[in-house]
Design a protein around this motif. Structure first.
Motif, PDB file in Angstrom:
ATOM      1  N   ALA A  25       1.051  -1.342  -0.032  1.00  0.00           N
ATOM      2  CA  ALA A  25       0.174   0.218   0.422  1.00  0.00           C
ATOM      3  C   ALA A  25       0.960   1.241  -0.492  1.00  0.00           C
ATOM      4  O   ALA A  25       0.442   1.944  -0.615  1.00  0.00           O
ATOM      5  N   ASN A  45      -8.650   3.243  -1.043  1.00  0.00           N
ATOM      6  CA  ASN A  45      -9.417   1.975  -0.967  1.00  0.00           C
ATOM      7  C   ASN A  45      -9.073   0.751  -1.989  1.00  0.00           C
ATOM      8  O   ASN A  45      -9.256  -0.807  -2.069  1.00  0.00           O
ATOM      9  N   THR A  48      -6.588  -1.883  -0.437  1.00  0.00           N
ATOM     10  CA  THR A  48      -7.204  -2.013   0.695  1.00  0.00           C
ATOM     11  C   THR A  48      -7.628  -3.774  -0.329  1.00  0.00           C
ATOM     12  O   THR A  48      -7.467  -4.978   0.044  1.00  0.00           O
ATOM     13  N   GLY A  51      -5.065  -5.178  -1.715  1.00  0.00           N
ATOM     14  CA  GLY A  51      -3.966  -6.332  -0.968  1.00  0.00           C
ATOM     15  C   GLY A  51      -4.564  -6.950  -0.221  1.00  0.00           C
ATOM     16  O   GLY A  51      -4.088  -8.095   0.209  1.00  0.00           O
ATOM     17  N   LEU A  52      -5.203  -7.508  -0.031  1.00  0.00           N
ATOM     18  CA  LEU A  52      -6.022  -8.108   0.392  1.00  0.00           C
ATOM     19  C   LEU A  52      -6.299  -9.265  -0.444  1.00  0.00           C
ATOM     20  O   LEU A  52      -6.184 -10.407  -0.056  1.00  0.00           O
ATOM     21  N   GLY A 142      -3.303   1.406   8.558  1.00  0.00           N
ATOM     22  CA  GLY A 142      -3.694   1.100   8.066  1.00  0.00           C
ATOM     23  C   GLY A 142      -5.530   1.802   7.499  1.00  0.00           C
ATOM     24  O   GLY A 142      -6.285   2.092   6.149  1.00  0.00           O
ATOM     25  N   SER A 146      -4.526   2.422   4.009  1.00  0.00           N
ATOM     26  CA  SER A 146      -4.039   1.225   4.010  1.00  0.00           C
ATOM     27  C   SER A 146      -3.094   0.503   3.571  1.00  0.00           C
ATOM     28  O   SER A 146      -2.301  -0.164   3.449  1.00  0.00           O
ATOM     29  N   VAL A 174      -1.500  -8.205   7.984  1.00  0.00           N
ATOM     30  CA  VAL A 174      -1.832  -7.870   7.216  1.00  0.00           C
ATOM     31  C   VAL A 174      -3.352  -7.908   6.348  1.00  0.00           C
ATOM     32  O   VAL A 174      -4.829  -6.822   5.963  1.00  0.00           O
ATOM     33  N   ASN A 177      -6.457  -6.847   8.575  1.00  0.00           N
ATOM     34  CA  ASN A 177      -6.462  -5.158   8.632  1.00  0.00           C
ATOM     35  C   ASN A 177      -7.301  -4.926   7.385  1.00  0.00           C
ATOM     36  O   ASN A 177      -8.365  -3.730   7.540  1.00  0.00           O
ATOM     37  N   SER A 178      -7.377  -5.436   6.817  1.00  0.00           N
ATOM     38  CA  SER A 178      -7.425  -5.120   5.092  1.00  0.00           C
ATOM     39  C   SER A 178      -8.906  -5.612   4.469  1.00  0.00           C
ATOM     40  O   SER A 178      -9.546  -4.815   4.172  1.00  0.00           O
ATOM     41  N   ARG A 181     -10.709  -2.969   6.667  1.00  0.00           N
ATOM     42  CA  ARG A 181     -11.029  -1.315   6.437  1.00  0.00           C
ATOM     43  C   ARG A 181     -11.891  -1.814   5.260  1.00  0.00           C
ATOM     44  O   ARG A 181     -12.960  -0.693   5.093  1.00  0.00           O
TER      45      ARG A 181
END
Length: 246
Positions: A25, A45, A48, A51-52, A142, A146, A174, A177-178, A181
């Motif tokens: 991110a 966004n 996020t 990254g996920l 985060g 993010s 991470v 958290n992603s 979020r």
């Protein structure tokens, strides 16, 4: 053209994420802001979602064996930090856009400096509370950008653990958290159509780069990679600060 350039930035960030277990991110938001491809909120966004996805692709290809005694204490504080960060991002996006840009630049430089600090491995594991504090700071970043990695990265790399175990712990933290979020920004209606389009155009890039990287791994020491990423971020953060102060 913006979507094409954004996809290239995603590919670069994905490659670095695969080498280090973090920085996706931060690298993506840095490049997106420098090239003015999207607003900070939309880029965060999209980061996020991507990254996920990146974490899911990585964890599917590697046996999931993180050190749960390390990951679990970091999660509650991280979730609280994510919630506060999302609220703060919403307020700044509506009331202080220039301040948000300056905060992004300052955050990038601070995180880069943190990654450059020579870290000695501890002789024994840290107390559980320290993981909670690092998790909360990571969650705040985060929620805002993010970019949940650096505080937890700094703390984790000081632990007497194998590097692959550290990398997996970072991916798991991470990813959680992603996910939180993403749920929050969807719930409060802050996930725009632009963020969705940015995410969709970059999904094949994340998958493709991850596959290529797994098939042709780059044998470079983690310290060298961390220094390269930190110097890159520090330079870019300085540019963002100068641009935002005008």
């Amino acid at each position: 053209m913006n979507y094409f350039l954004f996809a290239i930035c995603v590919g670069f960030a994905t490659y670095l994420q695969g080498l280090t277990g973090f920085a996706f991110a931060l690298v993506l938001l840095t490049l997106s802001s420098l090239l003015q491809l999207a607003s900070v909120g939309d880029a965060a966004n999209a980061a996020t979602v991507l990254g996920l996805l990146n974490a899911i692709v990585y964890l599917r290809a590697h046996p999931l064996t993180p050190q749960w005694r390390v990951v679990l204490p970091a999660l509650p504080g991280g979730l609280v930090g994510v919630g506060f960060g999302v609220l703060l991002l919403g307020w700044l996006s509506s009331n202080a856009v220039q301040l948000l840009g300056l905060m992004l630049g300052a955050t990038i430089i601070a995180c880069a400096a943190l990654l450059l600090v020579q870290q000695r491995t501890r002789a024994s594991m840290s107390m559980p509370l320290s993981y909670g504090v690092a998790g909360a700071l990571s969650g705040l970043l985060g929620g805002l950008f993010s970019a949940a990695g650096p505080p937890l990265v700094f703390h984790m790399y000081r632990q007497p653990l194998p590097q692959e175990a550290i990398r997996q712990c970072l991916f798991v933290a991470v990813a959680v958290n992603s996910l939180v979020r993403l749920i929050l920004v969807l719930a409060v209606g802050r996930f725009s159509r632009e963020a969705l389009l940015l995410s969709l155009c970059a999904v094949p890039i994340v998958y493709g780069v991850s596959r290529v990287q797994r098939r042709f791994p780059l044998r470079v020491g983690s310290i060298q990679i961390r220094r390269f990423v930190a110097l890159l971020l520090m330079l870019a953060g300085a540019v963002l600060l100068v641009h935002g102060a005008r």
